[in-house]
Scaffold this motif. Structure first.
Motif, mmCIF file in Angstrom:
data_model
loop_
_atom_site.group_PDB
_atom_site.id
_atom_site.type_symbol
_atom_site.label_atom_id
_atom_site.label_comp_id
_atom_site.label_asym_id
_atom_site.label_seq_id
_atom_site.Cartn_x
_atom_site.Cartn_y
_atom_site.Cartn_z
ATOM 1 N N ASN A 1 95.878 45.815 39.048
ATOM 2 C CA ASN A 1 94.635 45.999 39.803
ATOM 3 C C ASN A 1 93.409 46.129 38.901
ATOM 4 O O ASN A 1 92.329 46.517 39.351
ATOM 5 C CB ASN A 1 94.740 47.243 40.696
ATOM 6 N N TRP A 2 93.527 45.807 37.633
ATOM 7 C CA TRP A 2 92.438 46.031 36.697
ATOM 8 C C TRP A 2 91.194 45.257 37.096
ATOM 9 O O TRP A 2 91.267 44.106 37.547
ATOM 10 C CB TRP A 2 92.857 45.650 35.283
ATOM 11 N N GLN A 3 90.042 45.908 36.895
ATOM 12 C CA GLN A 3 88.753 45.326 37.252
ATOM 13 C C GLN A 3 87.967 44.932 35.998
ATOM 14 O O GLN A 3 88.026 45.606 34.970
ATOM 15 C CB GLN A 3 87.927 46.323 38.060
ATOM 16 N N SER A 4 87.226 43.849 36.107
ATOM 17 C CA SER A 4 86.318 43.445 35.044
ATOM 18 C C SER A 4 85.130 44.401 34.995
ATOM 19 O O SER A 4 84.679 44.892 36.026
ATOM 20 C CB SER A 4 85.820 42.022 35.296
ATOM 21 N N TYR A 5 84.624 44.651 33.786
ATOM 22 C CA TYR A 5 83.424 45.475 33.650
ATOM 23 C C TYR A 5 82.222 44.808 34.309
ATOM 24 O O TYR A 5 81.235 45.480 34.627
ATOM 25 C CB TYR A 5 83.120 45.745 32.180
ATOM 26 N N PHE A 6 82.288 43.511 34.501
ATOM 27 C CA PHE A 6 81.189 42.789 35.126
ATOM 28 C C PHE A 6 81.421 42.566 36.620
ATOM 29 O O PHE A 6 80.674 41.846 37.269
ATOM 30 C CB PHE A 6 80.975 41.442 34.439
ATOM 31 N N GLY A 7 82.457 43.181 37.167
ATOM 32 C CA GLY A 7 82.724 43.093 38.588
ATOM 33 C C GLY A 7 83.852 42.133 38.923
ATOM 34 O O GLY A 7 84.034 41.109 38.265
ATOM 35 N N LEU B 1 101.282 46.979 31.797
ATOM 36 C CA LEU B 1 100.227 46.525 32.724
ATOM 37 C C LEU B 1 100.191 47.356 34.004
ATOM 38 O O LEU B 1 99.994 46.836 35.110
ATOM 39 C CB LEU B 1 100.408 45.041 33.066
ATOM 40 N N ARG B 2 100.352 48.658 33.864
ATOM 41 C CA ARG B 2 100.354 49.527 35.030
ATOM 42 C C ARG B 2 98.970 49.580 35.687
ATOM 43 O O ARG B 2 97.950 49.451 35.004
ATOM 44 C CB ARG B 2 100.805 50.943 34.633
ATOM 45 N N ASP B 3 98.962 49.771 37.005
ATOM 46 C CA ASP B 3 97.702 49.841 37.738
ATOM 47 C C ASP B 3 96.881 51.045 37.295
ATOM 48 O O ASP B 3 97.410 52.144 37.084
ATOM 49 C CB ASP B 3 97.967 49.963 39.240
ATOM 50 N N ASN B 4 95.566 50.847 37.204
ATOM 51 C CA ASN B 4 94.654 51.957 36.936
ATOM 52 C C ASN B 4 94.475 52.806 38.182
ATOM 53 O O ASN B 4 94.422 52.282 39.300
ATOM 54 C CB ASN B 4 93.284 51.429 36.500
ATOM 55 N N PRO B 5 94.375 54.117 38.012
ATOM 56 C CA PRO B 5 94.089 54.973 39.178
ATOM 57 C C PRO B 5 92.634 54.842 39.610
ATOM 58 O O PRO B 5 91.756 54.460 38.828
ATOM 59 C CB PRO B 5 94.384 56.382 38.650
ATOM 60 N N VAL B 6 92.383 55.165 40.851
ATOM 61 C CA VAL B 6 91.016 55.197 41.370
ATOM 62 C C VAL B 6 90.291 56.387 40.749
ATOM 63 O O VAL B 6 90.862 57.469 40.588
ATOM 64 C CB VAL B 6 91.033 55.309 42.905
ATOM 65 N N ARG B 7 89.027 56.181 40.368
ATOM 66 C CA ARG B 7 88.255 57.271 39.777
ATOM 67 C C ARG B 7 87.953 58.330 40.835
ATOM 68 O O ARG B 7 87.423 58.021 41.896
ATOM 69 C CB ARG B 7 86.953 56.728 39.192
ATOM 70 N N VAL B 8 88.298 59.568 40.534
ATOM 71 C CA VAL B 8 88.076 60.672 41.462
ATOM 72 C C VAL B 8 86.823 61.444 41.079
ATOM 73 O O VAL B 8 85.942 61.693 41.905
ATOM 74 C CB VAL B 8 89.299 61.615 41.495
ATOM 75 N N GLU B 9 86.713 61.827 39.802
ATOM 76 C CA GLU B 9 85.561 62.583 39.352
ATOM 77 C C GLU B 9 84.518 61.639 38.763
ATOM 78 O O GLU B 9 84.852 60.665 38.093
ATOM 79 C CB GLU B 9 85.975 63.620 38.308
ATOM 80 N N ARG B 10 83.254 61.944 39.013
ATOM 81 C CA ARG B 10 82.150 61.139 38.512
ATOM 82 C C ARG B 10 81.399 61.886 37.427
ATOM 83 O O ARG B 10 81.226 63.097 37.503
ATOM 84 C CB ARG B 10 81.181 60.800 39.649
ATOM 85 N N ASP B 11 80.962 61.164 36.413
ATOM 86 C CA ASP B 11 80.090 61.722 35.384
ATOM 87 C C ASP B 11 78.652 61.573 35.889
ATOM 88 O O ASP B 11 78.196 60.446 36.121
ATOM 89 C CB ASP B 11 80.277 60.958 34.077
ATOM 90 N N PRO B 12 77.921 62.659 36.086
ATOM 91 C CA PRO B 12 76.580 62.548 36.686
ATOM 92 C C PRO B 12 75.583 61.779 35.832
ATOM 93 O O PRO B 12 74.558 61.320 36.343
ATOM 94 C CB PRO B 12 76.144 64.010 36.846
ATOM 95 N N ASP B 13 75.855 61.629 34.547
ATOM 96 C CA ASP B 13 74.926 60.909 33.676
ATOM 97 C C ASP B 13 75.142 59.398 33.683
ATOM 98 O O ASP B 13 74.278 58.646 33.239
ATOM 99 C CB ASP B 13 75.055 61.396 32.228
ATOM 100 N N ILE B 14 76.300 58.939 34.146
ATOM 101 C CA ILE B 14 76.622 57.521 34.039
ATOM 102 C C ILE B 14 76.424 56.839 35.390
ATOM 103 O O ILE B 14 77.017 57.238 36.390
ATOM 104 C CB ILE B 14 78.072 57.319 33.559
ATOM 105 N N PRO B 15 75.574 55.807 35.451
ATOM 106 C CA PRO B 15 75.378 55.102 36.721
ATOM 107 C C PRO B 15 76.688 54.510 37.218
ATOM 108 O O PRO B 15 77.561 54.130 36.436
ATOM 109 C CB PRO B 15 74.385 53.993 36.340
#
Length: 532
Positions: free
Chosen positions: A149-155, A220-234
């Motif tokens: 399920n990996w995502q590109s940094y560019f979408g 090639l294991r699936d990445n987990p969904v991000r749960v916590e957000r860093d408030p400084d990073i868009p």
């Protein structure tokens, strides 16, 4: 045999200057900046006098041949020069002239991926049996099911299906940028060969692109969904996934050690990594004695203009680095809007950028200045029909504004590769002789830094009694005590600061000489005071 370094740690004292070569200076009138254009402006960077900026080292964004799908970060030849930028002879001239001025030169190394037009990938995709098939990450499959399920940094998905061989290949950026396979020792040796090529030509080191991503999970294991957000990073920079398996893997450190062994076999060379660890505390892991000398710390580049945010970034860096690792600081680069554009509010952009400049150049660590920030260049307006970059970064890459002449003195061409910004109002020539200009502030700051041992070698210590909306810190050596006080508000603030000598202020109204107790900072003012 490893050469013993007679001058360890030159990069600790250096002030770096990042140059986007296509946008710095055009020497041949084709509207595109080039290496000879950089060479022609080296005296501006450092001619050995206070009239120059005082830069110690430059970092060149990619100069290699490329189809420019990602504007140089999609390399088709690791050992060549893009013909629009010059040739190897032009690179040799740049190195020679820079070294004459005691300016070191580091080049961008992009080892995570190549262009899909690189001969290695052309061979790799030809067939399952091609000798270079395993140089990239290919997984057989069907078009309806990506390997993970990996995502590109560019979408979008990070996998591209290739029907010719019924397989998927990995691209963590554009589909035109396939990822190399660092589990293949032939790939490792090929990149080591590219490193030796540029070191043999006199490069002083490398800025290494996306270094934390050089190896991926072998399952090639699936990445987990991000749960916590860093408030400084868009959100668009952080992504919706935690890249647990696609980036920042434990095995990457041995790859970095291999690169370090190669650079250490040459005298006095260094590496700085584009490091995006999953947690900020892990950045120090890349700065072990046998890995990178420097790793980019992007907290300032991401933080909004707020003393609390900056203070938290500094304290976290100092805590996680300790005394053994050396920080870096940067306010802008080629991937994000320029900081003066980010900070501008109610006409305060210039004053805020001055405060930020003092902060960056007075902290413990190595500062990286992005071309044009020293004159207050803002992001340029890019019309829809002039957009080049696939993810909208053109505005911060506009041509350098040298003068008020045609195209800001960047090029004699009728049309530049990107539109120019507001060069009539903001340019080098206009600021060169103005003692109150942004350029003069940067020159004074860099000169002060070089002549003040506490600002280069001193320890960092927070000033505990400062107002919350100000940032105040100590820089100390046994023989010198410096206090840096920064007011991030549009109102005066009083600092309980001992009397001392003001070495620098961003306010033209501040009289030179002794600092009274207590010290009242003007709105958006920064001062550097020697108190002992």
């Amino acid at each position: 045999m490893i050469v013993q370094n007679p001058n360890p740690g030159w990069w600790r004292r250096a002030v770096f200057y990042q140059i986007y070569p296509r946008s710095f200076a055009d020497s041949n009138g084709d509207g595109i900046g080039d290496l000879d254009g950089v060479t022609a402006h080296l005296d501006y960077l450092n001619d050995g006098t206070p009239n120059s900026l005082g830069i110690d080292a430059i970092w060149l964004n990619p100069i290699n041949p490329s189809p420019l799908d990602d504007w140089g970060y999609d390399i088709s030849d690791y050992c060549g020069i893009h013909p629009e930028l010059g040739d190897l002879a032009a690179f040799d001239r740049l190195i020679a002239q820079a070294h004459r001025r005691s300016i070191r030169v580091i080049v961008d190394l992009v080892p995570n991926h190549t262009s899909n037009q690189h001969p290695w990938f052309v061979e790799s995709r030809a067939s399952h049996s091609n000798p270079k098939r395993d140089w990239y990450i290919w997984i057989p499959g069907t078009p309806d099911r990506p390997p993970s399920n990996w995502q590109s940094y560019f979408g979008g998905d990070a996998w591209k299906y290739d029907p010719a061989t019924a397989s998927w290949y990995l691209h963590t950026f554009l589909e035109q940028q396939p990822d190399l396979n660092y589990r293949n020792p032939e790939v490792v040796e090929a990149i080591h060969g590219a490193v030796r090529f540029w070191l043999d030509r006199g490069a002083d080191g490398f800025r290494i692109d996306v270094i934390q991503g050089l190896i991926k999970d072998d399952q090639l294991r699936d990445n987990p969904v991000r749960v916590e957000r860093d408030p400084d990073i868009p959100w668009y920079a952080e992504g919706t996934q935690d890249p647990l398996y696609s980036s920042d893997r434990p095995e990457v450190h041995e790859i970095i050690r291999g690169l370090r062994r190669v650079t250490d076999s040459y005298e006095d060379r260094m590496m700085v990594g584009e490091t995006w660890p999953r947690e900020q505390e892990r950045l120090a892991d890349y700065l072990r004695p046998d890995e990178l000398q420097l790793g980019f710390n992007f907290r300032f580049l991401l933080a909004r203009y707020d003393a609390r945010r900056f203070r938290a970034a500094i304290e976290l860096t100092e805590k996680s680095f300790g005394a053994g690792a050396w920080p870096t600081w940067t306010l802008s680069n080629h991937d994000f809007p320029r900081h003066i554009s980010r900070y501008s509010q109610a006409g305060d952009g210039d004053a805020r950028a001055r405060v930020a400049a003092v902060m960056m150049l007075a902290l413990r660590g190595t500062p990286f200045i992005y071309y044009g920030e020293e004159i207050g260049m803002r992001d340029a307006e890019i019309p829809a029909d002039r957009i080049h970059d696939p993810v909208g970064r053109d505005g911060c890459r506009s041509p350098m504004q040298w003068s008020g002449a045609r195209n800001g003195g960047f090029s004699a061409s009728a049309r530049t590769w990107l539109p120019c910004g507001d060069f009539k109002a903001v340019n080098v020539a206009r600021q060169m002789s103005d003692p109150h200009s942004m350029l003069s502030l940067y020159r004074r700051l860099i000169q002060l830094r070089k002549s003040t041992p506490a600002l280069v070698e001193g320890s960092y210590r927070a000033f505990d009694s400062a107002p919350e909306d100000c940032l105040v810190f100590h820089r100390d050596t046994p023989a010198q005590h410096i206090v840096v006080a920064l007011n991030f508000t549009a109102e005066p603030r009083e600092i309980d600061l001992p009397a001392g000598k003001i070495l620098l202020s961003t306010s033209a109204a501040r009289p030179a000489g002794s600092a009274k107790y207590p010290l009242t900072l003007a709105a958006n003012e920064a001062v550097i005071v020697e108190t002992g």
